[in-house]
Motif scaffolding. Structure first.
Motif, mmCIF file in Angstrom:
data_model
loop_
_atom_site.group_PDB
_atom_site.id
_atom_site.type_symbol
_atom_site.label_atom_id
_atom_site.label_comp_id
_atom_site.label_asym_id
_atom_site.label_seq_id
_atom_site.Cartn_x
_atom_site.Cartn_y
_atom_site.Cartn_z
ATOM 1 N N PRO A 1 0.795 -1.241 0.000
ATOM 2 C CA PRO A 1 0.000 0.000 0.000
ATOM 3 C C PRO A 1 0.825 1.287 0.000
ATOM 4 N N GLY A 2 2.179 1.193 -0.058
ATOM 5 C CA GLY A 2 2.985 2.414 -0.003
ATOM 6 C C GLY A 2 2.664 3.393 -1.117
ATOM 7 N N LEU A 3 2.275 2.866 -2.293
ATOM 8 C CA LEU A 3 1.932 3.739 -3.411
ATOM 9 C C LEU A 3 0.768 4.656 -3.052
ATOM 10 N N MET A 4 -0.193 4.146 -2.301
ATOM 11 C CA MET A 4 -1.355 4.960 -1.938
ATOM 12 C C MET A 4 -0.952 6.130 -1.057
ATOM 13 N N LYS A 5 0.050 5.929 -0.218
ATOM 14 C CA LYS A 5 0.530 7.029 0.621
ATOM 15 C C LYS A 5 1.131 8.136 -0.238
ATOM 16 N N ILE A 6 1.836 7.752 -1.301
ATOM 17 C CA ILE A 6 2.406 8.746 -2.221
ATOM 18 C C ILE A 6 1.293 9.525 -2.906
ATOM 19 N N LEU A 7 0.262 8.822 -3.379
ATOM 20 C CA LEU A 7 -0.822 9.471 -4.124
ATOM 21 C C LEU A 7 -1.704 10.319 -3.221
ATOM 22 N N GLN A 8 -1.857 9.921 -1.964
ATOM 23 C CA GLN A 8 -2.639 10.745 -1.040
ATOM 24 C C GLN A 8 -1.989 12.103 -0.837
ATOM 25 N N ARG A 9 -0.671 12.112 -0.834
ATOM 26 C CA ARG A 9 0.058 13.371 -0.628
ATOM 27 C C ARG A 9 0.169 14.173 -1.923
ATOM 28 N N THR A 10 0.388 13.465 -3.054
ATOM 29 C CA THR A 10 0.545 14.141 -4.346
ATOM 30 C C THR A 10 -0.228 13.341 -5.390
ATOM 31 N N PRO A 11 -1.504 13.663 -5.613
ATOM 32 C CA PRO A 11 -2.308 12.899 -6.587
ATOM 33 C C PRO A 11 -1.835 13.174 -8.019
ATOM 34 N N VAL A 12 -1.305 12.162 -8.666
ATOM 35 C CA VAL A 12 -0.837 12.274 -10.055
ATOM 36 C C VAL A 12 -1.227 10.997 -10.786
ATOM 37 N N PRO A 13 -1.228 10.998 -12.135
ATOM 38 C CA PRO A 13 -1.534 9.762 -12.868
ATOM 39 C C PRO A 13 -0.514 8.668 -12.587
ATOM 40 N N VAL A 14 -0.973 7.435 -12.663
ATOM 41 C CA VAL A 14 -0.119 6.260 -12.466
ATOM 42 C C VAL A 14 -0.063 5.487 -13.778
ATOM 43 N N VAL A 15 1.142 5.209 -14.250
ATOM 44 C CA VAL A 15 1.336 4.511 -15.523
ATOM 45 C C VAL A 15 1.797 3.085 -15.227
ATOM 46 N N PRO A 16 0.969 2.059 -15.512
ATOM 47 C CA PRO A 16 1.369 0.674 -15.241
ATOM 48 C C PRO A 16 2.256 0.126 -16.368
ATOM 49 N N ALA A 17 3.209 -0.722 -16.006
ATOM 50 C CA ALA A 17 4.117 -1.309 -16.992
ATOM 51 C C ALA A 17 4.455 -2.734 -16.577
ATOM 52 N N ALA A 18 4.675 -3.577 -17.564
ATOM 53 C CA ALA A 18 4.990 -4.987 -17.310
ATOM 54 C C ALA A 18 6.299 -5.344 -17.998
ATOM 55 N N LEU A 19 7.286 -5.770 -17.209
ATOM 56 C CA LEU A 19 8.572 -6.232 -17.732
ATOM 57 C C LEU A 19 8.460 -7.716 -18.051
ATOM 58 N N GLN A 20 8.809 -8.079 -19.277
ATOM 59 C CA GLN A 20 8.647 -9.450 -19.742
ATOM 60 C C GLN A 20 10.003 -10.025 -20.169
ATOM 61 N N GLY A 21 10.236 -11.284 -19.822
ATOM 62 C CA GLY A 21 11.420 -11.986 -20.305
ATOM 63 C C GLY A 21 12.648 -11.849 -19.440
ATOM 64 N N LEU A 22 12.596 -11.057 -18.375
ATOM 65 C CA LEU A 22 13.767 -10.891 -17.522
ATOM 66 C C LEU A 22 13.924 -12.045 -16.527
ATOM 67 N N TRP A 23 12.826 -12.715 -16.200
ATOM 68 C CA TRP A 23 12.928 -13.855 -15.283
ATOM 69 C C TRP A 23 13.723 -14.969 -15.970
ATOM 70 N N GLY A 24 14.718 -15.473 -15.253
ATOM 71 C CA GLY A 24 15.576 -16.502 -15.816
ATOM 72 C C GLY A 24 16.842 -15.951 -16.438
ATOM 73 N N SER A 25 16.957 -14.615 -16.511
ATOM 74 C CA SER A 25 18.171 -14.020 -17.063
ATOM 75 C C SER A 25 19.218 -13.889 -15.959
ATOM 76 N N SER A 26 20.397 -13.420 -16.322
ATOM 77 C CA SER A 26 21.524 -13.356 -15.384
ATOM 78 C C SER A 26 21.224 -12.533 -14.145
ATOM 79 N N PHE A 27 20.407 -11.502 -14.295
ATOM 80 C CA PHE A 27 20.217 -10.562 -13.200
ATOM 81 C C PHE A 27 18.987 -10.870 -12.350
ATOM 82 N N SER A 28 18.316 -11.984 -12.626
ATOM 83 C CA SER A 28 17.171 -12.378 -11.796
ATOM 84 C C SER A 28 17.652 -13.332 -10.702
ATOM 85 N N ARG A 29 16.728 -13.719 -9.824
ATOM 86 C CA ARG A 29 17.095 -14.552 -8.671
ATOM 87 C C ARG A 29 16.733 -16.018 -8.903
ATOM 88 N N ILE A 30 16.862 -16.476 -10.127
ATOM 89 C CA ILE A 30 16.421 -17.831 -10.428
ATOM 90 C C ILE A 30 17.302 -18.887 -9.783
#
Length: 665
Positions: free
Chosen positions: A584-613
């Motif tokens: 719920p931390g995002l809601m605390k940010i928006l309560q103080r400063t209401p701005v648009p929220v842009v959702p994004a999905a990262l695909q294909g990074l799971w299983g790569s060198s920098f993930s925790r697989i």
């Protein structure tokens, strides 16, 4: 400036040439640059080879003409910037083009005049007036682009302008040299050509659409003192560190390029033992290289202002300048060794100096191809270096003072070019050869670029993101236009790997300030990267109330200043590849400063060198999927702050994860 629309999302940079908002403007500036150089070069050839006057010796003619042309940039750029900010830019450009027609009519009279004592002073006056014409046009030109192009079109638009300008310079020089050399009718041909090109430029300028000024700029009083106005504009730019240092970076590029352009005739004659046509070939290679590098910017940048190209260009400028020195040193003996040492062969007394080669003989020697490739790639690197900086200035400079900041840039460019001429002259007078000057500039570029990137780490961060998403990964982005080009917003994404923030940086058209676990700042390399990116450390409230409170204060400040804030609502990198519950931390940010929220999905990074697989450890098997591993980012439409809930936002990201990215960009 507007955000991209679905109708314009897939347009390429060349499509702009068919649109009224860009096409007439492009051809107006193209014809102006061509006419400047047609007139100047024809006049230079005239007073050098055909018509000598005692008070202007041929050895000083080129220097005098160049100095007269640059002088108005120093004297009147500040006033020109004010006019461009206060007037409709289309009206100003049409007025300037009408002035060009009048100047070229005066120049035509000068070319047709019989008496040298009238002809030369009249044409010199026209050189100064054409310098004034270019001084007035320059700020309006670069301030016009962000007013009519979308944010994601700025790189492509600037690339066309930059490449078009250098091609126009090349064509103008070639046309001026060919026309003035026509037996018996050369001066008449130049007079007709200059006047005709000016009229064509005026005609295209009449089709430039209206470009009204910013209301705040129009309300400001004019300051007719160029010194105080220039100082005020530089101080204004200095308030925006990235803009100001980009001004210095562009001015350095002109310093760098001016050294090479000025020394091509000597380099061709004394080092390469080539004739005047070989010198022209070097100019062609340099101009084509600038054009190719500029045009490559849009494709490499995925149609956004990608300043990660700037370090790549700077590296190329130094590498190929230094290699040019080695290539010239490796040429066969026979006059070259003496020339490299700074002594022309005829003075050094080298025996059996061969005659100067034409272009065919020059290209017939394999060793010369390395010279040509070095010059072409050096110039292409300069194009990669400069175009993103111009676009960045247009994007980040305040609209009310954009033209004035660009005018200050023109002054800096002129001063840097003067210093470059003095510095190169001092080195040559001290006994250094032409290629030694090239080497010195290449090495100096290493120091200057290093200083700029140290002061503005954003360049290096974008370069890191650029290389990561093109070498280690191949990033495809869908819906990138949903990331706003301006204004505050929160960008939220799933947290899959240690490089998620860097991937999002690469996809964003502007900087993103990320909220990140404070422990990552203790990791040696990652800590430096995220400190340079001005990431905001956050810790659980129970662990450190001070860091927790400070993080939310800084997040509010970022949004209040109109910037992008990046948040990973899961709170930690996934250990199983599945999306974790959003906290719920995002809601605390928006309560103080209401701005648009842009959702994004990262695909294909799971299983790569920098993930925790691998048992929760990243980099247990580096490059486990090899180079160019495909990853994706799908961005959804912004959500109004009143509609944001952690569970609905999580569902939105989950839905985005299930959609293939497709071709993307």
């Amino acid at each position: 400036m507007t955000d991209p629309t679905p109708e314009t999302a897939d347009r390429g940079q060349f499509d702009l040439l068919r649109q009224r908002r860009f096409g007439p403007f492009f051809w107006t500036q193209f014809l102006g640059a061509a006419n400047d150089n047609l007139f100047k070069f024809a006049f230079t050839v005239l007073v050098t080879y055909q018509l000598q006057v005692a008070w202007l010796p041929p050895s000083l003619a080129g220097l005098a003409i160049g100095a007269l042309f640059i002088l108005p940039f120093v004297l009147f750029s500040a006033t020109s910037g004010q006019l461009s900010d206060r007037m409709d830019k289309a009206v100003l450009m049409r007025t300037v083009k009408a002035l060009e027609v009048a100047i070229m009519a005066l120049a035509a009279w000068g070319f047709l005049a019989e008496a040298p004592d009238l002809k030369v002073p009249l044409l010199l006056a026209c050189v100064g007036l054409m310098g004034l014409h270019s001084t007035l046009f320059g700020p309006a030109k670069y301030a016009y682009l962000p007013q009519h192009l979308e944010a994601r079109e700025l790189t492509g638009g600037n690339a066309l302008v930059e490449s078009g300008t250098f091609i126009a310079i090349l064509l103008g020089n070639l046309a001026g040299g060919l026309l003035i050399a026509l037996p018996g009718v050369g001066q008449t041909a130049v007079a007709v050509a200059c006047l005709g090109v000016a009229v064509a430029g005026w005609a295209t300028a009449r089709r430039i659409p209206a470009s009204p000024p910013d209301a705040a700029a129009r309300a400001e009083p004019m300051n007719w003192n160029p010194l105080s106005e220039t100082w005020r504009n530089l101080r204004l730019a200095h308030r925006h560190p990235v803009v100001f240092r980009s001004l210095l970076g562009i001015s350095w590029m002109w310093f760098f390029g001016a050294v090479f352009l000025a020394q091509f005739p000597s380099f061709a004659r004394d080092v390469l033992r080539g004739d005047a046509h070989v010198a022209s070939l070097l100019l062609v290679l340099f101009s084509v290289g600038i054009g190719l590098g500029s045009l490559a910017c849009e494709r490499l940048s995925r149609r956004q202002v990608e300043i990660g190209l700037v370090p790549l260009g700077a590296i190329g400028m130094s590498v190929f300048a230094i290699d040019l020195w080695f290539a010239a040193r490796g040429l066969p003996a026979g006059g070259v060794a003496a020339a490299v040492a700074g002594v022309p062969p005829e003075v050094a007394g080298v025996a059996a100096v061969p005659a100067l080669m034409d272009v065919g003989a020059f290209l017939a020697r394999p060793a010369h191809w390395r010279i040509c490739v070095d010059l072409l790639l050096l110039a292409a690197s300069a194009g990669l270096y400069s175009v993103p900086m111009y676009a960045l200035i247009q994007l980040r400079a305040p609209a009310s003072h954009r033209a004035r900041i660009i005018a200050a840039n023109n002054i800096l460019n002129a001063l840097f070019m003067i210093v470059s001429a003095l510095g190169a002259g001092a080195l040559l007078s001290a006994g250094f050869g032409v290629v030694d000057v090239f080497l010195a500039v290449g090495l100096l570029n290493v120091l200057v670029a290093g200083g700029v990137f140290r002061l503005v780490p954003e360049y290096l961060l974008r370069f890191l993101a650029f290389m990561l998403t093109r070498l280690v990964y191949r990033l495809r982005v869908a819906g990138g236009g949903h990331i706003p080009a301006e204004g505050p917003a929160v960008l939220v994404a799933n947290h899959v790997s240690y490089v998620d923030a860097i991937v999002l940086m690469a996809a964003s058209p502007r900087p993103v300030r990320f909220l990140m676990d404070h422990r990552i700042f203790a990791v040696p390399v990652a800590g430096w990267i995220f400190r340079a990116a001005r990431a905001i450390p956050i810790a659980p409230q129970a662990e450190s109330p001070e860091i927790y409170a400070r993080a939310f204060d800084e997040a509010a400040r970022v949004l209040e200043e109109g910037d992008l804030l990046g948040v990973f609502p899961e709170g930690a990198i996934t250990r199983d590849g599945q999306l974790q519950p959003f906290r719920p931390g995002l809601m605390k940010i928006l309560q103080r400063t209401p701005v648009p929220v842009v959702p994004a999905a990262l695909q294909g990074l799971w299983g790569s060198s920098f993930s925790r697989i691998d048992g929760g450890r990243a980099l247990a098997r580096p490059l486990r999927r090899g180079l160019f591993s495909r990853i994706g980012l799908r961005v959804g439409p912004a959500v109004a702050p009143k509609d944001v809930r952690p569970e609905t936002l999580q569902a939105t990201v989950e839905a985005l994860l299930r959609q293939p990215v497709g071709p993307g960009r």
